[in-house]
Design an enzyme around this catalytic site. Structure first.
Site, PDB file in Angstrom:
ATOM      1  N   SER A 139       0.853  -1.188   0.000  1.00 58.53           N
ATOM      2  CA  SER A 139       0.000   0.000   0.000  1.00 58.53           C
ATOM      3  C   SER A 139       0.886   1.234   0.000  1.00 58.53           C
ATOM      4  O   SER A 139       2.065   1.168   0.378  1.00 58.53           O
ATOM      5  CB  SER A 139      -0.877   0.002   1.252  1.00 58.53           C
ATOM      6  OG  SER A 139      -1.526   1.237   1.447  1.00 58.53           O
ATOM      7  N   TYR A 152      -2.248  -0.247  10.583  1.00 58.40           N
ATOM      8  CA  TYR A 152      -2.309  -0.688   9.189  1.00 58.40           C
ATOM      9  C   TYR A 152      -0.999  -0.353   8.474  1.00 58.40           C
ATOM     10  O   TYR A 152      -0.421  -1.207   7.787  1.00 58.40           O
ATOM     11  CB  TYR A 152      -3.485  -0.010   8.478  1.00 58.40           C
ATOM     12  CG  TYR A 152      -3.615  -0.365   7.011  1.00 58.40           C
ATOM     13  CD1 TYR A 152      -4.061  -1.621   6.627  1.00 58.40           C
ATOM     14  CD2 TYR A 152      -3.288   0.551   6.015  1.00 58.40           C
ATOM     15  CE1 TYR A 152      -4.183  -1.961   5.282  1.00 58.40           C
ATOM     16  CE2 TYR A 152      -3.404   0.223   4.676  1.00 58.40           C
ATOM     17  CZ  TYR A 152      -3.849  -1.039   4.315  1.00 58.40           C
ATOM     18  OH  TYR A 152      -3.952  -1.370   2.977  1.00 58.40           O
TER      19      TYR A 152
END
Length: 246
Positions: A139, A152
């Site tokens: 990501s 995250y």
């Protein structure tokens, strides 16, 4: 049918929706035989019916090492080899660190980081044998941490670090390691968020731009895994044109 990947075998985790689903279809259209793994078996069965090539649905929980090993074994038993691993399974449970439900932290670490590591560990002997490809879906949060996404981001930073160490260990043996870092993609990922304010913020952010589609990331995956053996596309950062942050 495009036969770019004719004779190749791929395993895609987190294949029941979003990037995983689109990637499985793209690999199949390119000629690969594809094993698809996820916990939502009903969705996987529907996906096999849409595939242009041979596809194997596997009940897979990446947080369970036995489940991971069984999925890899079933792939090799069915297709005789494993050339491409696409580690895509993940959850994003954004929220502030203060007052957080730490069970959500555990879930993200187990799925995003340990799950990815378990799958690499199980698949690596086969990938070394075939001089294959490990493709890690990370990501933009694996490069830049931001408020309310601390854990995250930590998992995705971990994926990036693990992938670089892996690359250094196996590149001389012909295994290529690719990290794909998408920005905002129109998937179910934000729907996992339990904090109402964070869920609303994610919807607002996504609505402020032309988000990427899962097929955009699948196209990038296909680009990376179809390069000649002497070419390693180790990192692909892909953002929507309209995305300014992260």
């Amino acid at each position: 049918m495009n036969t770019t990947l004719q004779g190749k075998v791929a395993l895609v985790t987190g294949a029941s929706s979003g990037i995983g689903e689109a990637t499985a279809l793209a690999l199949s259209a390119a000629g690969a035989r594809v094993a698809i793994g996820a916990r939502r078996a009903d969705r996987l069965k529907l996906l096999t019916g849409r595939a242009p090539g041979e596809m194997l649905a596997l009940d897979l929980d990446v947080t369970d090492q036995e489940s991971v090993r069984a999925a890899v074994a079933a792939t090799v038993e069915r297709f005789g080899a494993l050339d491409i691993l696409v580690n895509n399974a993940g959850v994003m449970l954004s929220g502030p660190i203060a007052g957080a439900d730490t069970a959500e932290w555990t879930r993200m670490v187990q799925t995003n980081l340990l799950g990815s590591m378990y799958t690499v560990h199980a698949a690596l002997p086969h990938l070394l044998e075939r001089r294959g490809v490990v493709l890690q879906v990370s990501s933009t949060s694996g490069r830049t941490a931001s408020a309310y996404s601390g854990v995250y981001a930590a998992t995705k930073f971990g994926v990036n670090a693990f992938s670089e160490a892996l690359r250094q260990e196996v590149t001389a043996q012909g295994v290529r390691v690719v990290v794909v870092e998408p920005g905002f993609v129109a998937t179910e990922l934000a729907g996992h968020i339990t904090d109402p304010a964070m869920r609303a913020a994610a919807r607002e952010m996504a609505g402020s731009m032309r988000t990427l589609r899962p097929e955009d990331i699948a196209a990038a995956v296909l680009y990376a895994v179809t390069q000649p053996e002497h070419v390693a596309v180790n990192e692909l950062l892909i953002r929507p044109t309209d995305q300014t942050r992260a």
